[in-house]
Scaffold this active site. Structure first.
Site, PDB file in Angstrom:
ATOM      1  N   HIS A  93      47.696  38.583  36.278  1.00 34.05           N
ATOM      2  CA  HIS A  93      46.773  38.866  35.170  1.00 34.05           C
ATOM      3  C   HIS A  93      47.562  39.562  34.053  1.00 34.05           C
ATOM      4  CE1 HIS A  93      43.572  40.684  32.824  1.00 34.05           C
ATOM      5  NE2 HIS A  93      42.786  39.745  33.329  1.00 34.05           N
ATOM      6  N   GLU A 165      44.577  32.158  30.345  1.00 35.50           N
ATOM      7  CA  GLU A 165      43.927  33.271  29.659  1.00 35.50           C
ATOM      8  C   GLU A 165      44.765  33.702  28.457  1.00 35.50           C
ATOM      9  OE1 GLU A 165      40.979  35.477  32.324  1.00 35.50           O
ATOM     10  OE2 GLU A 165      42.916  36.443  32.562  1.00 35.50           O
TER      11      GLU A 165
HETATM   12  C1  PEP Z   1      40.069  38.888  31.904  1.00 29.44           C
HETATM   13  O1  PEP Z   1      40.569  39.984  31.621  1.00 29.44           O
HETATM   14  O2  PEP Z   1      40.490  38.217  32.862  1.00 29.44           O
HETATM   15  C2  PEP Z   1      39.000  38.393  31.075  1.00 29.44           C
HETATM   16  C3  PEP Z   1      38.809  37.108  31.027  1.00 29.44           C
HETATM   17  O3  PEP Z   1      38.286  39.344  30.410  1.00 29.44           O
HETATM   18  P1  PEP Z   1      37.136  39.079  29.326  1.00 29.44           P
HETATM   19  O4  PEP Z   1      36.195  38.054  29.878  1.00 29.44           O
HETATM   20  O5  PEP Z   1      36.497  40.407  29.128  1.00 29.44           O
HETATM   21  O6  PEP Z   1      37.832  38.561  28.110  1.00 29.44           O
END
Ligand code: PEP
Length: 256
Positions: A93, A165
């Site tokens: 992450h 992400e």
């Molecule tokens: C995350 O940190 O994995 C994430 C997707 O957070 P958010 O949905 O708050 O952007």
């Protein structure tokens, strides 16, 4: 392909609050064959929740783990210790990479440790805002993917989930910073091609690819209909039971 909704609770909720939340979620959810719902509480809550959870409806994920099995690693929790408690492990992450300085080498070792302990790795990749602005996204994603997966065999890759992400789109409060479905689709296509080059087309197309970055009930439907996307990793909105349940319901509708 099956789809996934994963809630990353990060460092939120006491053990008691986690248990109450899980109870509420379990009452509202019906088991669904095509959709796997996963929640990722803090380490302290994992073991008690593993006794409470109805595995037909929900699964647990660890937010991180130490790749060593046992030993003198004060404060750490290994995948060997997590075995039997969680089914999934979020690995790499961006907060682990940035705040805890986890390198691709650490991440690769964690992916291997999770796999040898029958835990499905959810390998997160994503570029920073600067890398995005300077057109470096594909290079960064390729390095993170190949760096994290270099010890994973063609046989084992089918047990891995990838989550894209973009860091600039995580926990954002303005629409201007949301990633658009087109942008996500381009990167998802690139991830799929990179996996194909390494593992072959037939294997690559079976690897679940999730999107994460400020997902909420208003944008979840749009993200879930991006052709290469097989589910969502949800941070902030997963802390609010009603929103998380709405996202799960949207995912069920998209599946049907
Ligand atoms: C995350 O940190 O994995 C994430 C997707 O957070 P958010 O949905 O708050 O952007």
């Amino acid at each position: 392909m099956k789809s996934y909704i994963v809630g990353n609770w990060k460092m939120n909720f006491s053990v008691g609050e986690s248990s109450v939340y899980l109870h509420k979620l379990s009452q509202k959810l019906r088991a669904s064959r095509g959709l796997t719902v996963v929640v990722s509480p803090s380490f302290v809550a994992l073991q008690p929740l593993s006794l409470q959870i109805d595995r037909k409806k929900l699964r647990l994920a660890a937010q991180a783990g130490n790749p060593h099995d046992f030993g003198a690693y004060t404060g750490a929790v290994s995948y060997t210790q997590l075995r039997g408690i969680v089914d999934y492990g979020i690995i790499g992450h961006s907060e682990r990479r940035q705040l805890f300085h986890e390198s691709d080498k650490d991440i690769r070792a964690s992916v291997a440790a999770a796999l040898r302990n029958q835990i499905t790795p959810i390998l997160c990749v994503g570029e920073t805002e600067t890398e995005h602005t300077f057109g470096e996204t594909e290079d960064v994603i390729r390095d993170q993917l190949l760096g994290g997966l270099s010890e994973v065999s063609t046989e084992d890759i089918s047990k891995v989930i990838i989550a894209y992400e973009p860091i600039w789109a995580i926990s954002t409060t303005t629409d201007a910073h949301l990633a658009s479905p087109d942008e996500i689709g381009d990167v998802a296509g690139f991830i799929r091609r990179t996996l194909k080059d390494t593992y072959g087309a037939a294997t690559a197309k079976e690897i679940p690819l999730l999107y994460g970055g400020s997902v909420n009930p208003s944008n979840a439907g749009g993200y879930l209909t991006i052709p290469e996307i097989n589910g969502l990793l949800v941070g902030g909105a997963s802390l609010i039971a009603d929103q998380f349940i709405d996202i799960i319901e949207i995912a069920k509708k998209v599946q049907d």
